[in-house]
Scaffold this motif. Structure first.
Motif, PDB file in Angstrom:
ATOM      1  N   ARG A 130       1.102  -1.168   0.326  1.00 26.19           N
ATOM      2  CA  ARG A 130      -0.067   0.249  -0.194  1.00 26.19           C
ATOM      3  C   ARG A 130       0.128   1.157   0.107  1.00 26.19           C
ATOM      4  NH1 ARG A 130      -4.146   1.840   4.177  1.00 26.19           N
ATOM      5  NH2 ARG A 130      -4.479   4.440   3.413  1.00 26.19           N
ATOM      6  N   GLU A 131       1.833   0.934   0.740  1.00 27.63           N
ATOM      7  CA  GLU A 131       2.316   2.483   0.886  1.00 27.63           C
ATOM      8  C   GLU A 131       3.442   3.271   0.123  1.00 27.63           C
ATOM      9  OE1 GLU A 131       2.895   5.096   2.745  1.00 27.63           O
ATOM     10  OE2 GLU A 131       1.264   3.952   3.806  1.00 27.63           O
ATOM     11  N   LYS A 134       1.355   3.613  -2.994  1.00 30.54           N
ATOM     12  CA  LYS A 134       1.088   5.157  -2.846  1.00 30.54           C
ATOM     13  C   LYS A 134       2.145   6.530  -3.420  1.00 30.54           C
ATOM     14  CE  LYS A 134      -0.681   8.612   1.233  1.00 30.54           C
ATOM     15  NZ  LYS A 134      -0.081   8.270   2.365  1.00 30.54           N
ATOM     16  N   GLU A 135       3.177   5.965  -2.769  1.00 36.11           N
ATOM     17  CA  GLU A 135       4.410   6.525  -3.076  1.00 36.11           C
ATOM     18  C   GLU A 135       4.834   7.178  -4.609  1.00 36.11           C
ATOM     19  OE1 GLU A 135       8.995   7.076  -4.462  1.00 36.11           O
ATOM     20  OE2 GLU A 135       7.634   5.251  -3.494  1.00 36.11           O
ATOM     21  N   VAL A 139      -1.347   8.326  -5.375  1.00 32.19           N
ATOM     22  CA  VAL A 139      -2.417   8.306  -5.032  1.00 32.19           C
ATOM     23  C   VAL A 139      -2.804   6.657  -4.252  1.00 32.19           C
ATOM     24  CG1 VAL A 139      -4.333   9.245  -6.320  1.00 32.19           C
ATOM     25  CG2 VAL A 139      -3.327   6.664  -7.221  1.00 32.19           C
ATOM     26  N   ASP A 140      -3.923   7.137  -2.463  1.00 29.81           N
ATOM     27  CA  ASP A 140      -4.021   5.649  -2.241  1.00 29.81           C
ATOM     28  C   ASP A 140      -5.071   5.180  -2.015  1.00 29.81           C
ATOM     29  OD1 ASP A 140      -3.203   4.467   0.010  1.00 29.81           O
ATOM     30  OD2 ASP A 140      -3.795   5.737   1.695  1.00 29.81           O
TER      31      ASP A 140
END
Ligand code: SAM
Length: 333
Positions: A130-131, A134-135, A139-140
């Motif tokens: 997930r992280e 997003k990076e 967008v998450d």
């Protein structure tokens, strides 16, 4: 019957990538690192009628595959409408109608894309964490994209291809995890070398994880066997798992293992420019020709003349290489 398109190096042109919009709802750092560049005004964009018209001409000239891309193509309103129009070209020689998407809208729309006549979907997923997702994308929404993959399967749009751009310092440690994903989900996992097409012009050779390294990282955990088919004009070299597990690995290595000699692709940008190579520094305005009232034979003559200008190869590895001014989001990946 018109002679199929061929460039001046005798490469048949069979594959057209059509960008439906240069807008995107993701901010992948390797594509749009400093925010979205100004988008083309609406009047400069090809309408669905114009896209249908020129695609019908391209199909009459031997184009067999059309891939809709962007930007994020699903941001274009009623994309099902243009899919249905293009799908009708299958009676005129189109063999394959595909879409490349970031997957954000698939949870609700995969079935309607299938119903409209789409054959295949490629979904971009740069990380399974997930992280990191997003990076890399800004967008998450990893969970939503994974739900989109499930919806695509449920809609019967298989085989699914997953694209991951592998960039040193970001996700190269996930290569084998992606192979696990391919096995478990029975998808074609395609690893793409980072290309100098980012608007920040921050690309550097050190950030490129070579196709060879990707292969080695996977083989350490899962021995691979080359898929025994002629590669032809395919962008990826393909592998299956030696232990017979489902899924497939594709490696797209335009930087370290260029495959220009067999390139069969041309691109049409959302504002109607033909690009004969991802790395072209010039574009050819099919839109202006069409809107000038040119007749069908005149349009065909124009397309023929543009295809003859297709570059013999890209020049990424030459010291004098100049990156195109438009990024992947404009060109249509
Ligand atoms: N928005 C859609 C998506 O995310 O798939 C379609 C357009 S996107 C430009 C198409 C593909 O190009 C994606 O798989 C993306 O990861 C890839 N791409 C974009 N910039 C790239 C770069 N600099 N190098 C390699 N691949 C890149």
């Amino acid at each position: 019957m018109t002679t199929p398109l061929k460039d001046s190096y005798n490469r048949p042109i069979r594959d057209l990538r059509v960008s439906l919009t240069d807008r995107c709802n993701f901010r992948c750092f390797y594509c749009l690192p400093h925010g979205e560049p100004p988008i083309a005004p609406k009047e400069q964009m090809l309408s669905y009628e114009e896209i249908e018209y020129v695609c019908e001409i391209f199909v009459s000239l031997g184009i067999e595959k059309i891939r809709l891309t962007g930007g994020e193509p699903m941001l274009r309103r009623d994309i099902e409408t243009v899919i249905a129009k293009l799908s009708a070209l299958k009676s005129k020689g189109l063999v394959d109608l595909a879409l490349t998407t970031n997957g954000y809208y698939l949870p609700d729309r995969a079935q309607s894309l299938k119903d409209a006549g789409l054959d295949r979907i490629t979904i971009s997923v740069d990380s399974l964490k997930r992280e990191v997702f997003k990076e890399m994308t800004g967008v998450d929404v990893l969970d939503r994209v994974l739900t989109g993959i499930a919806a695509t399967k449920a809609a019967g749009l298989e085989p699914i291809k997953i694209n991951a751009v592998i960039v040193r310092g970001h996700n190269e440690d996930e290569v084998a995890d992606f192979a696990v994903f391919a096995r478990e989900q029975n998808v074609k996992m395609r690893f793409i070398e980072f290309m100098p097409l980012d608007s920040g012009h921050e690309w550097s050779r050190e950030m490129v994880v070579s196709g060879r390294e990707i292969r080695e990282r996977i083989s350490e955990r899962f021995p691979l066997v080359a898929v025994d088919v002629a590669r032809g004009s395919e962008t990826s070299s393909r592998y299956r798992f030696a232990d017979g597990a489902p899924g497939e690995i594709g490696i797209i290595a335009p930087v370290s293992e260029p495959f220009c000699g067999a390139c069969s692709r041309i691109r049409l940008t959302a504002d109607g420019q033909i690009r004969t190579c991802l790395f072209s520094t010039v574009e050819h305005s099919l839109r202006d020709v069409v809107r000038s009232g040119a007749t069908r034979p005149e349009i065909i003559e124009y397309i023929d003349s543009v295809v003859l200008k297709k570059e013999p190869r890209h020049y990424i590895n030459d010291p004098q290489f100049v990156a195109p001014s438009r990024t992947m989001s404009f060109i249509g990946g």
